[in-house]
Design a protein around this motif. Structure first.
Motif: not given
Length: 343
Positions: A183-184, A209-210, A221-225, A190-191
């Motif tokens: 994640l950045t 995660p969306s 992005e959902a996978y990374a979150m 946000r998470v």
């Protein structure tokens, strides 16, 4: 009598706004109307103070008027210079992107407001009426939209100050760009904000995660979150629902709503919140409303230097959502300018 009229002019918008916001605090125009009413009442307080000073001495009145005029002209210049300096910090940290240049443009805008104010107030008798009218039109449209932006800024802050106390069933986290499966800092904030509410209620509820995979992103992005939540934060995978198809905020809301409806089996409507960065909360809440998703937002902190440009970008996006409002503002001041200078 005139003072009482102005008091009513301030109180009525506040009452109407509170009635609207009680029904749905995500209302953009309800928030702006509330800020307008508060602004009118603050103006009356200042007027009352000046009236009291007028009873003391003529020198005090003249001094106050000089300081007031200096504030009206000088404050925009100070704000403009501050924003221009901020744009240099943005350029160093964020590059030459359009977002990075917004504070520069808005800074010059404040200086233009001050310059046009002086030109219209102290114009020469030989100035062409068309020229003065054009300057007045540009100035009033600019001042009106700047006032709406300031109202939006304060209501956006007020919206986030209202605490969410009830138990939450689903916590949507809106995606942001990723460069790897890590994640950045912006997305992590946000998470973590969503995770804060998940932890508050004893690791219960569902994390959503969306965010889909963009053309320049190695994973969604959902996978990374989701990976961050399970591997770094030890969230039970059974408490995570990935929404990995959306490509913008509206789709975040629509597709997350669909996932929630498929998962929820209770005999009441689920309690839903979403987490994003603080500058993005109010516009995201409006998108949630348009998507038919009953959800309020919580905002993660953002670097101070980034906020002016980010908030300006959000406001421009809102004006594009409400083009009719923009057209109405311009049309109104065209009519007023015509009546004042050209008739």
């Amino acid at each position: 009598m005139m003072l009482e009229l102005f008091v009513v002019f301030g109180i009525i918008p506040i009452i109407l706004a509170l009635l609207q916001l009680r029904h749905d605090r995500r209302s953009f125009f309800g928030g702006i109307t509330l800020m307008f009413g508060i602004g009118v009442l603050l103006f009356l307080v200042i007027l009352g103070i000046l009236n009291q000073i007028a009873g003391i001495s003529e020198i005090a009145v003249q001094t106050t008027l000089i300081f007031t005029l200096g504030g009206v002209i000088g404050l925009p210049i100070v704000i403009g210079v501050a924003l221009i300096l901020n744009s240099q910090v943005m350029k160093q940290k964020e590059g030459r992107s359009l977002t990075a240049q917004l504070s520069l443009l808005f800074g010059f805008n404040f200086i233009i407001i001050a310059g046009l104010s002086l030109a219209v107030l102290f114009r020469g008798a030989v100035w062409n009426q068309w020229l003065v009218g054009t300057m007045f039109l540009f100035l009033m449209v600019d001042v009106t939209l700047t006032g709406v932006f300031i109202g939006y800024l304060f209501y956006s802050l007020l919206y986030q100050l209202i605490p969410i106390k009830q138990h939450v069933d689903y916590i949507i986290t809106l995606g942001a760009g990723v460069r790897s499966d890590k994640l950045t800092p912006l997305l992590k904030s946000r998470v973590d904000k969503g995770l804060e509410y998940y932890r508050k209620q004893g690791d219960s509820g569902m994390m959503v995660p969306s965010g889909g995979q963009g053309p320049d992103e190695p994973v969604s992005e959902a996978y990374a979150m989701g990976k961050y939540l399970t591997e770094s934060q030890h969230v039970d995978p059974k408490h995570i629902i990935l929404e990995d198809e959306s490509t913008n905020t509206m789709q975040n809301m629509l597709f997350s709503k669909k996932k929630i409806e498929q998962d929820w089996h209770g005999d009441r409507a689920p309690k839903v919140i979403f987490s994003t960065n603080n500058y993005h909360v109010l516009r995201s809440a409006i998108y949630a409303k348009r998507a038919g998703l009953q959800a309020d937002g919580v905002g993660a902190p953002t670097s101070f230097y980034f906020l002016p440009s980010a908030l300006l970008r959000e406001f421009i996006a809102l004006m594009m959502m409400y083009k009719w409002f923009l057209i109405t503002v311009v049309g109104f001041w065209i009519v007023i300018t015509g009546l004042m200078f050209l008739v």
